[in-house]
Scaffold this motif. Structure first.
Motif, PDB file in Angstrom:
ATOM      1  N   PHE A 166      -9.301  10.593  -9.108  1.00  0.00           N
ATOM      2  CA  PHE A 166      -8.280  11.329  -9.871  1.00  0.00           C
ATOM      3  C   PHE A 166      -8.282  10.847 -11.447  1.00  0.00           C
ATOM      4  O   PHE A 166      -8.719   9.780 -11.690  1.00  0.00           O
ATOM      5  CB  PHE A 166      -6.943  10.543  -9.498  1.00  0.00           C
ATOM      6  N   GLU A 167      -8.166  11.737 -12.177  1.00  0.00           N
ATOM      7  CA  GLU A 167      -7.972  11.245 -13.633  1.00  0.00           C
ATOM      8  C   GLU A 167      -6.549  11.094 -13.779  1.00  0.00           C
ATOM      9  O   GLU A 167      -5.458  11.636 -13.281  1.00  0.00           O
ATOM     10  CB  GLU A 167      -8.317  12.829 -14.561  1.00  0.00           C
ATOM     11  N   THR A 168      -6.148  10.401 -14.936  1.00  0.00           N
ATOM     12  CA  THR A 168      -4.904   9.981 -15.217  1.00  0.00           C
ATOM     13  C   THR A 168      -4.189  11.204 -15.500  1.00  0.00           C
ATOM     14  O   THR A 168      -4.419  12.198 -16.248  1.00  0.00           O
ATOM     15  CB  THR A 168      -5.038   9.220 -16.702  1.00  0.00           C
ATOM     16  N   GLY A 169      -2.896  11.221 -14.936  1.00  0.00           N
ATOM     17  CA  GLY A 169      -1.863  12.467 -14.948  1.00  0.00           C
ATOM     18  C   GLY A 169      -2.019  13.415 -13.796  1.00  0.00           C
ATOM     19  O   GLY A 169      -1.216  14.458 -13.675  1.00  0.00           O
ATOM     20  N   THR A 170      -3.197  13.267 -13.078  1.00  0.00           N
ATOM     21  CA  THR A 170      -3.328  14.270 -11.907  1.00  0.00           C
ATOM     22  C   THR A 170      -2.139  13.855 -11.146  1.00  0.00           C
ATOM     23  O   THR A 170      -2.010  12.891 -10.535  1.00  0.00           O
ATOM     24  CB  THR A 170      -4.692  13.795 -11.406  1.00  0.00           C
ATOM     25  N   VAL A 171      -1.850  14.966 -10.341  1.00  0.00           N
ATOM     26  CA  VAL A 171      -0.661  14.943  -9.353  1.00  0.00           C
ATOM     27  C   VAL A 171      -1.181  15.558  -8.249  1.00  0.00           C
ATOM     28  O   VAL A 171      -1.845  16.580  -8.171  1.00  0.00           O
ATOM     29  CB  VAL A 171       0.388  15.833  -9.711  1.00  0.00           C
ATOM     30  N   SER A 215      -9.543   1.918  -6.876  1.00  0.00           N
ATOM     31  CA  SER A 215      -9.455   1.459  -8.558  1.00  0.00           C
ATOM     32  C   SER A 215      -8.263   2.441  -8.696  1.00  0.00           C
ATOM     33  O   SER A 215      -7.841   3.387  -8.485  1.00  0.00           O
ATOM     34  CB  SER A 215     -10.625   1.650  -9.031  1.00  0.00           C
ATOM     35  N   GLY A 216      -7.684   2.096 -10.245  1.00  0.00           N
ATOM     36  CA  GLY A 216      -6.519   2.651 -10.720  1.00  0.00           C
ATOM     37  C   GLY A 216      -5.169   2.269 -10.243  1.00  0.00           C
ATOM     38  O   GLY A 216      -4.894   1.143  -9.514  1.00  0.00           O
ATOM     39  N   LYS A 217      -4.223   3.112 -11.040  1.00  0.00           N
ATOM     40  CA  LYS A 217      -2.841   3.151 -10.561  1.00  0.00           C
ATOM     41  C   LYS A 217      -2.250   4.355 -10.157  1.00  0.00           C
ATOM     42  O   LYS A 217      -2.327   5.203 -11.066  1.00  0.00           O
ATOM     43  CB  LYS A 217      -2.327   2.110 -11.730  1.00  0.00           C
ATOM     44  N   PHE A 218      -1.545   4.181  -9.339  1.00  0.00           N
ATOM     45  CA  PHE A 218      -0.650   5.414  -8.790  1.00  0.00           C
ATOM     46  C   PHE A 218       0.761   5.195  -8.387  1.00  0.00           C
ATOM     47  O   PHE A 218       1.095   4.250  -7.883  1.00  0.00           O
ATOM     48  CB  PHE A 218      -1.495   5.737  -7.541  1.00  0.00           C
ATOM     49  N   ALA A 264      -5.199  -1.215  -6.973  1.00  0.00           N
ATOM     50  CA  ALA A 264      -6.455  -1.478  -6.428  1.00  0.00           C
ATOM     51  C   ALA A 264      -6.276  -2.760  -5.261  1.00  0.00           C
ATOM     52  O   ALA A 264      -5.705  -3.820  -5.632  1.00  0.00           O
ATOM     53  CB  ALA A 264      -7.605  -2.065  -7.407  1.00  0.00           C
ATOM     54  N   GLY A 265      -6.767  -2.302  -3.994  1.00  0.00           N
ATOM     55  CA  GLY A 265      -6.593  -3.483  -2.923  1.00  0.00           C
ATOM     56  C   GLY A 265      -5.252  -2.966  -2.046  1.00  0.00           C
ATOM     57  O   GLY A 265      -5.317  -3.594  -1.118  1.00  0.00           O
ATOM     58  N   ASP A 266      -4.458  -2.008  -2.646  1.00  0.00           N
ATOM     59  CA  ASP A 266      -3.276  -1.712  -1.894  1.00  0.00           C
ATOM     60  C   ASP A 266      -3.621  -0.660  -0.679  1.00  0.00           C
ATOM     61  O   ASP A 266      -4.616   0.104  -1.085  1.00  0.00           O
ATOM     62  CB  ASP A 266      -2.064  -1.351  -2.826  1.00  0.00           C
ATOM     63  N   ALA A 267      -2.750  -0.565   0.123  1.00  0.00           N
ATOM     64  CA  ALA A 267      -2.911   0.572   1.290  1.00  0.00           C
ATOM     65  C   ALA A 267      -1.547   1.222   1.408  1.00  0.00           C
ATOM     66  O   ALA A 267      -0.578   0.510   1.219  1.00  0.00           O
ATOM     67  CB  ALA A 267      -3.473   0.057   2.253  1.00  0.00           C
ATOM     68  N   GLU A 299      -3.239   5.543 -13.985  1.00  0.00           N
ATOM     69  CA  GLU A 299      -4.548   5.185 -14.472  1.00  0.00           C
ATOM     70  C   GLU A 299      -5.497   5.913 -13.755  1.00  0.00           C
ATOM     71  O   GLU A 299      -5.734   5.654 -12.295  1.00  0.00           O
ATOM     72  CB  GLU A 299      -4.452   3.770 -14.416  1.00  0.00           C
ATOM     73  N   LYS A 300      -6.536   6.319 -14.339  1.00  0.00           N
ATOM     74  CA  LYS A 300      -7.814   6.982 -13.668  1.00  0.00           C
ATOM     75  C   LYS A 300      -8.242   5.879 -12.360  1.00  0.00           C
ATOM     76  O   LYS A 300      -8.336   4.628 -12.538  1.00  0.00           O
ATOM     77  CB  LYS A 300      -9.077   7.016 -14.629  1.00  0.00           C
TER      78      LYS A 300
END
Length: 106
Positions: free
Chosen positions: A35-40, A56-59, A72-75, A90-91
């Motif tokens: 994913f790139e930042t902003g991708t839905v 990695s990243g933030k969603f 990162a690390g969450d499921a 975040e990407k």
């Protein structure tokens, strides 16, 4: 069976995440999703159970009526036929596991 990530082509889709279908059988499938930042990833459902691991990243994920921020690390577990979707803040990269495998991905 061994699947080497370097040998798998990254499939790119218009205005969405990119995906590598890694190892799979009739019963299970693993995919790497970029994913790139902003991708839905639009809200959707399917008859498969799904586990998502954040590499990695933030969603921001919505599963059913619940919305949470993951890093990162969450499921995340998604029951069959439950509406879910995500926005990349975040990407990053996710690992998606499906059971049974997603025939529509191959």
């Amino acid at each position: 069976m061994f699947v080497y990530n370097k040998d798998v082509v990254l499939e790119e889709f218009d205005n969405g995440p990119s995906r590598k279908v890694l190892a799979y059988s009739e019963n299970i499938m693993t995919c790497e999703v970029h994913f790139e930042t902003g991708t839905v990833a639009a809200m959707h459902n399917h008859p498969h159970e799904q586990l998502t691991y954040v590499v990695s990243g933030k969603f921001e994920f919505t599963v059913g009526e619940n919305t949470q921020i993951v890093t990162a690390g969450d499921a995340i577990y998604k029951e069959p036929n439950v509406m879910h979707g995500a926005t990349c803040l975040e990407k990053g990269i996710l690992i998606d596991n499906f059971t049974p495998m997603r025939k529509d991905f191959v």
